[in-house]
Design a protein around this motif. Sequence first.
Motif, PDB file in Angstrom:
ATOM      1  N   CYS A  23     -30.592 -23.600  34.739  1.00  0.00           N
ATOM      2  CA  CYS A  23     -30.345 -24.844  33.994  1.00  0.00           C
ATOM      3  C   CYS A  23     -29.780 -24.597  32.591  1.00  0.00           C
ATOM      4  N   TYR A  24     -29.116 -23.449  32.392  1.00  0.00           N
ATOM      5  CA  TYR A  24     -28.526 -23.172  31.084  1.00  0.00           C
ATOM      6  C   TYR A  24     -27.257 -24.005  30.863  1.00  0.00           C
ATOM      7  N   GLY A  25     -26.563 -24.315  31.943  1.00  0.00           N
ATOM      8  CA  GLY A  25     -25.407 -25.189  31.818  1.00  0.00           C
ATOM      9  C   GLY A  25     -25.817 -26.583  31.402  1.00  0.00           C
ATOM     10  N   GLU A  26     -26.881 -27.102  32.041  1.00  0.00           N
ATOM     11  CA  GLU A  26     -27.415 -28.415  31.686  1.00  0.00           C
ATOM     12  C   GLU A  26     -27.914 -28.422  30.247  1.00  0.00           C
ATOM     13  N   ARG A  27     -28.560 -27.341  29.838  1.00  0.00           N
ATOM     14  CA  ARG A  27     -29.069 -27.227  28.472  1.00  0.00           C
ATOM     15  C   ARG A  27     -27.936 -27.303  27.450  1.00  0.00           C
ATOM     16  N   LEU A  32     -24.943 -30.607  23.261  1.00  0.00           N
ATOM     17  CA  LEU A  32     -23.709 -31.170  22.703  1.00  0.00           C
ATOM     18  C   LEU A  32     -23.738 -32.692  22.709  1.00  0.00           C
ATOM     19  N   ARG A  33     -24.319 -33.281  23.730  1.00  0.00           N
ATOM     20  CA  ARG A  33     -24.385 -34.742  23.801  1.00  0.00           C
ATOM     21  C   ARG A  33     -25.215 -35.344  22.664  1.00  0.00           C
ATOM     22  N   HIS A  34     -26.135 -34.582  22.118  1.00  0.00           N
ATOM     23  CA  HIS A  34     -26.982 -35.087  21.044  1.00  0.00           C
ATOM     24  C   HIS A  34     -26.385 -34.862  19.665  1.00  0.00           C
ATOM     25  N   LEU A  35     -25.212 -34.252  19.610  1.00  0.00           N
ATOM     26  CA  LEU A  35     -24.539 -34.077  18.324  1.00  0.00           C
ATOM     27  C   LEU A  35     -23.750 -35.328  17.974  1.00  0.00           C
ATOM     28  N   LYS A  36     -23.309 -35.390  16.721  1.00  0.00           N
ATOM     29  CA  LYS A  36     -22.456 -36.490  16.254  1.00  0.00           C
ATOM     30  C   LYS A  36     -21.125 -35.895  15.790  1.00  0.00           C
ATOM     31  N   HIS A  37     -20.073 -36.693  15.926  1.00  0.00           N
ATOM     32  CA  HIS A  37     -18.753 -36.232  15.492  1.00  0.00           C
ATOM     33  C   HIS A  37     -18.159 -37.286  14.569  1.00  0.00           C
ATOM     34  N   PRO A  38     -17.655 -36.896  13.400  1.00  0.00           N
ATOM     35  CA  PRO A  38     -17.167 -37.887  12.429  1.00  0.00           C
ATOM     36  C   PRO A  38     -16.008 -38.736  12.933  1.00  0.00           C
ATOM     37  N   LYS A  39     -15.257 -38.247  13.926  1.00  0.00           N
ATOM     38  CA  LYS A  39     -14.115 -39.012  14.442  1.00  0.00           C
ATOM     39  C   LYS A  39     -14.425 -39.719  15.753  1.00  0.00           C
ATOM     40  N   SER A  40     -15.651 -39.625  16.210  1.00  0.00           N
ATOM     41  CA  SER A  40     -16.017 -40.234  17.485  1.00  0.00           C
ATOM     42  C   SER A  40     -16.035 -41.758  17.384  1.00  0.00           C
ATOM     43  N   LEU A  41     -15.553 -42.421  18.420  1.00  0.00           N
ATOM     44  CA  LEU A  41     -15.567 -43.879  18.480  1.00  0.00           C
ATOM     45  C   LEU A  41     -16.745 -44.389  19.300  1.00  0.00           C
ATOM     46  N   GLN A  46     -21.511 -40.523  18.694  1.00  0.00           N
ATOM     47  CA  GLN A  46     -21.927 -39.476  19.633  1.00  0.00           C
ATOM     48  C   GLN A  46     -20.766 -38.546  19.961  1.00  0.00           C
ATOM     49  N   PHE A  47     -21.047 -37.271  20.017  1.00  0.00           N
ATOM     50  CA  PHE A  47     -20.045 -36.252  20.347  1.00  0.00           C
ATOM     51  C   PHE A  47     -19.398 -36.592  21.698  1.00  0.00           C
TER      52      PHE A  47
END
Length: 556
Positions: A23-27, A32-41, A46-47
Motif C-alpha cells: 500500500c505504498y502507492g496508495e500512501r 499528495l491529495r492532502h496538500l494544497k497548491h496555490p494555483k489550484s482551482l 487541493q493539490f
Amino acid sequence: MMEAPKTYPAWVFDNSEIPDPFCYGERAVNFLRHLKHPKSLRKGRQFALDPWMERIIRRVYGPRHEDGTRVVKTVFAMIPRGNRKTTLGAALTLLHSIGPERTPGGQVICAAADKKQARIAFEEAISVIREDRRLIPLVEAQDYRNRLTDKRSGTVVEAISADAKTQHGRTPTMTLMDELHSWPKRDLWEALKTGLLKTAGSLNVIITTAGRGQENIAFETYAYARKVALGEIDDPATLPIIFEAPPDCDWRDEAVWHLVNPGLRHGYPDLDGLRQYAREAENRPGDRESFRQLNLNIWLDHSADPFIDMAVYDLTAKPVPVPEGAPCWIGVDMSSTTDLTAVVACVVDEDENCHIVPHFFVPGDNLRLRAERDGVPYPLWAEQGFITATPGNVIDYRAVEQCIRDLCDRFDAREIDFDAAYAQAVMGPLTDDGYPVATLRQGWVTQSPALNELERVILAGRFLHGGHPVLRWCFDNVAIHTDSAGNRTMHKGKSTDRIDGAVASWMAVSRAVASEAKSIYDSETWCGVLLVLAQVAFGTDRPQGLTQQGFEAPSR
C-alpha cells in the motif's frame, strides 16, 4: 484515432491493476491529495492530482519486492511541453523531502542545465509548502541558497545546475533531472548517477521533452528507456513513460496531439494555442520542427533550426543520369587542411533540373579517430567512394584541384565559385590556366538570397542529389540563423557538425539559377523581341545599328 506507437504507455489510461502489496502507492497518493497548491482551482486549493499523474505515482511507488524495497529505481518520463511536468516533478520532490518517502539525512537534488531551470520544480515545491500552515513549521527554507530542509528528518532539497566540479561528493537519495535534452554535457549526469549508487533504495527521475541529435546523454537515456518500453530489454527497475508521436505522422492532425499530450483531456496545454502555433508553423520550417519536438515529442535528427525538412530532401534521392556536357556551376568550400573540403557541381538540364555532383575530401590518416569525433562512418564512406581520403594527415589540395579540372572536362563549366578562405592554393593554378574562377562572399548579403533560391529548388523537386550520404549529412547538420531583418545564414548545429557540402551547394545552385535567369536577356530570342519592339516603335524593318544578334557599332 491513429494507432499508438509501440512505446505508448497505455497503462497510464487503461485502469489496469497496478501491484501495491504494501500500500505504498496508495500512501503516496493520499499524501499528495492532502496538500494544497496555490494555483489550484479546486475547493480549498487541493493539490490537483489528475488521473494520469495518479497512475504514474502508483506505478512508481506501488510495485515492491518481497522485502518491501521499491522495484522502480529509474523513471524516464518524456512528456510534451505544457503538460504540467513541473507539477509532477514537484510532487515527487515533496514525497521524498517532507512526505512518506523521506529518509533520515536524505539528499533530494533538483538538477537542470542551469540554475533558473533547476529552480522551477524547487520553487513549485516551496510554494506548496507555504500554502499550508501545517507544513511551514516543519521546514527551513533558504531561498537564496536554493535549499530547504525538513526539520524532522534532516532531509535536504537543493536545486543545482550543470557544474559537475562541485557535485561529485554528493550522496543523493532522490534526483529530479529536469529537461535532460538541454544539458550541455554529461558530467553532472555522471556525478549524480554514481552518487545514487551509494544509497540503497535511491530513485532517479528524469522528466524531459524530446531532444535533438544523438550525440548526447539525453538520447542515450531515451534510447535505453525506449528499448525497455519495446520489450527489447528486460529491466523492471526502469519505468519508461514515453509519450511520443511517430516521426512520419501528420503533425497537423489533432488526433496525434491528443494521443501524446496526456493533459489535453483535462484542459492543458491550451488547444487553441496549439492550433494557432500549428497554423504559423505551416510556412516556418523552424517552428514546425519545434512543434514536432516540443509538442509532439518527436526526437529530431540534428540541427537546432533546420534549413529544410529532410523528408522533402529525400524525395529526390533516386539516382538520375547526369547529362554529360551540360552547363555546370561549381561551388567549392575549402577547409583547413585537416577538416572536410567539399566540391559540388550543379549541372542544369533542359528542364531546369539541378543535378548535384558532390565530391568530399578528408585526410587519410587517423580516419577512424575522425569518425569517432564527428560520429559518422568516414572509413565506410571512403571505401564506398563517397569521400576521398587523401594520403597523409592533411588534405592534398592537388586532389581537390584535379577534381575540379575533371568536372570542367566532363561538363560545360560556366563558373567555379570559391569561399576565399583557404582557397588560394587551388584557385591560383586554375586561374593561371584560364578557368572561370570567382570568389563568393559568405555573409548574409550573398547567402540569404542564395538560400531562398536553394530552398525553392529543393521544394520544387529539382534538386537531384541521388541520395549521396555525405551531402545528406551536411544538409541535416545545417542550423539557420535569422536576424531581426529576416536575413538567413547557415551555421553548424554543433561544433562537430560539418555543413561544407551544403555551403558548396548553395554557392553552386544560386549561381546557376542567377545565370540561367540572366541568360534570357543575352539570348538571340531576347534580341528578336527587341527587334519586334523596334519595328513597332519606328515603323521600319530594322532600325539602324540593330542586328538579329544585337546592336552594331555605328559605321564611321
